[in-house]
Write a protein that holds these residues in place. Structure first.
Motif, short mmCIF file in Angstrom:
data_model
loop_
_atom_site.label_atom_id
_atom_site.label_comp_id
_atom_site.label_asym_id
_atom_site.label_seq_id
_atom_site.Cartn_x
_atom_site.Cartn_y
_atom_site.Cartn_z
N PRO A 159 0.83 -1.21 0.00
CA PRO A 159 0.00 0.00 0.00
C PRO A 159 0.86 1.26 0.00
O PRO A 159 1.95 1.27 0.58
CB PRO A 159 -0.79 -0.12 1.31
CG PRO A 159 0.13 -0.87 2.22
CD PRO A 159 0.95 -1.79 1.35
N VAL A 193 -2.90 0.11 -3.63
CA VAL A 193 -2.33 -1.12 -3.09
C VAL A 193 -2.39 -2.19 -4.16
O VAL A 193 -3.33 -2.23 -4.97
CB VAL A 193 -3.09 -1.58 -1.81
CG1 VAL A 193 -4.55 -1.85 -2.11
CG2 VAL A 193 -2.42 -2.80 -1.20
N THR A 228 -6.34 -3.17 1.22
CA THR A 228 -5.16 -3.96 1.58
C THR A 228 -5.59 -5.28 2.21
O THR A 228 -5.04 -6.34 1.88
CB THR A 228 -4.27 -3.17 2.55
OG1 THR A 228 -3.92 -1.91 1.96
CG2 THR A 228 -3.00 -3.94 2.87
#
Length: 473
Positions: free
Chosen positions: A359, A371, A438
């Motif tokens: 990220p 990300v 993420t």
């Protein structure tokens, strides 16, 4: 010459070195850490913290001006002196007393000076007084020396006393005219900061702005920079740089164009801090990046030398370096105790965080948060992908967040596995939204399951629902 033995010796007391040392000490190992500058490293004094402090005032003012009612209360411009003072506080006024105190409380022994590998498991520390102390590691030496700004071979540049990211982050004043060579994260962030503080900024972006991100990200940041008054020159390349006797910097471009500035910031990339750490004594090339395996062991150096953070070039971001550091510290403890087979720093779990799920946030106006893979990178990797885009400004939460909110969201889906492999957001204050993506990528959450992660209304996070609706069931 003293010779002292520890279980682990760490060269570099930035965030990465500190985390390796802390995890190792928590696991019962004795650790010495070597630092030639300030404990806390680049991030604490010349990068992450001071630069984001510079940029925060800009984003707060922008946010207020985009909401009726608050807008009317804003009657002035940024106070540059106050912004720089706040920045100074975040850099601890370039003193590391607090960080040193933390090392002491954690039980980590600090040696100040230049650390050089002198042989297998041995590090020589040359202090400011010239006294040399030899540290011997029972188990491992860890290189966590980070990276520095890369200075290109442009005629006259070195003699012109250019700013690097360090000088920009620690500037004591605001130059009337600032030229920036580069178009990446540091270049675009510092262009954003200094134009907001009152500089007339010229950005020389040979390869474009944020050219490694999704194309729409660079396009939106370029447009915003220009709207704020930055002279963005895509494709421009400096041929020579001269600082005259009055202090004015004269930049000649390869097309013959001339630019004058009071300061020139060079932000084109990074170089590893390995030139003077003794690599030549163990058959490695000084000044080179340290290639590592999945145990973070340095290739060609046996089973005692490790490298974590920027210096191994896996992911040049503080949070990713700290992730490596935590894994490595735990692995060194396990290895010292004989509790685990050699399955890598991450044990039996597959490495994902610094390979497929990195990220990053670019704190420009608008912010860019991403990300995983871009669409282009996913295609290059041979994945069968589908790209899903959505106008972030159409989300109910965005409309409430700011008048005229503009932004864009993209998710890249691996169609064979039905999981997200890339996610990018561009818009005001999107930094805090990226962790959900993420988690989705690291956890390889199937698209079908994401339908049951219901976003709160009315928030900007509702973009997740809109992206899934666009994707279809």
């Amino acid at each position: 010459m003293d010779n002292i033995t520890y279980d682990v010796v760490v060269i570099g007391a930035g965030p990465v070195g500190e985390n390796v040392a802390d995890r190792a000490v928590q696991g019962g190992l004795s650790v010495a850490i070597v630092e030639r500058e300030l404990v806390g490293g680049e991030c604490s004094y010349w990068a992450c913290m001071p630069t984001k402090a510079l940029l925060r005032s800009t984003s707060a003012l922008r946010a207020a001006r985009q909401v009726p009612g608050a807008r009317e209360a804003v009657t002035g411009t940024l106070d540059a002196t106050a912004v720089l003072a706040r920045r100074d506080s975040f850099a601890s006024h370039w003193k590391d007393d607090g960080q040193v105190s933390w090392l002491e409380s954690a039980g980590i022994e600090l040696y100040r000076g230049q650390g050089r590998i002198s042989g297998e498991r041995m590090v020589e520390v040359t202090g400011a007084d010239g006294v040399v102390t030899t540290l011997t590691a029972r188990h491992a030496v860890v290189v966590a020396t980070g990276s520095s700004a890369l200075l290109p071979d442009i005629d006259g540049l070195r003699d012109a006393r250019p700013w690097s990211s360090r000088e920009a982050a620690a500037a004591t004043g605001v130059p009337a005219r600032l030229a920036v060579i580069g178009g990446g994260v540091v270049a675009s962030e510092m262009a954003t900061a200094f134009t907001s503080l009152g500089s007339t900024v010229t950005l020389l972006a040979r390869d474009g702005v944020l050219h490694l991100a999704e194309p729409f990200a660079g396009e939106r940041v370029t447009a915003a920079l220009r709207e704020s008054g930055v002279d963005v020159r895509i494709g421009a390349e400096a041929a020579s740089v001269v600082r005259d006797e009055s202090g004015t910097v004269h930049i000649t471009l390869t097309d013959g164009a001339q630019i004058e500035a009071d300061e020139v910031l060079v932000a084109i990339g990074r170089t590893p801090n390995t030139l003077d750490i003794g690599l030549d004594r163990i058959g490695l090339k000084p000044g080179a990046w340290l290639t590592v395996d999945d145990a973070l062991r340095v290739d060609g150096a046996g089973d005692w030398l490790y490298a974590a953070g920027d210096v191994n070039r896996r992911a040049l971001l503080t949070h990713q370096g700290k992730y490596q550091a935590r894994a490595l510290g735990d692995a060194l403890v396990a290895r010292a105790d004989g509790r685990t087979a050699d399955t890598g720093a991450w044990g039996r779990h597959a490495v994902t965080a610094d390979e497929r799920a990195v990220p990053q946030v670019v704190f420009t106006e608008p912010e860019v948060a991403s990300v995983g893979l871009t669409a282009a990178a996913a295609e290059k990797a041979g994945l069968n992908i589908r790209v899903v885009d959505y106008n972030l400004g159409s989300v109910s939460g965005a409309v409430l967040h700011a008048e005229g909110y503009q932004g864009h969201a993209r998710m890249v889906v691996d169609e064979d596995r039905k999981v997200i492999v890339g996610f990018t957001l561009v818009g005001p204050d999107v930094a805090e939204l990226i962790h959900a993506a993420t988690i989705a990528i690291v956890g390889e959450v199937p698209i079908d399951r994401l339908w049951h992660a219901v976003p709160s209304f009315p928030t900007v996070s509702e973009v997740w629902l809109r992206l899934l609706e666009t994707y279809g069931r």
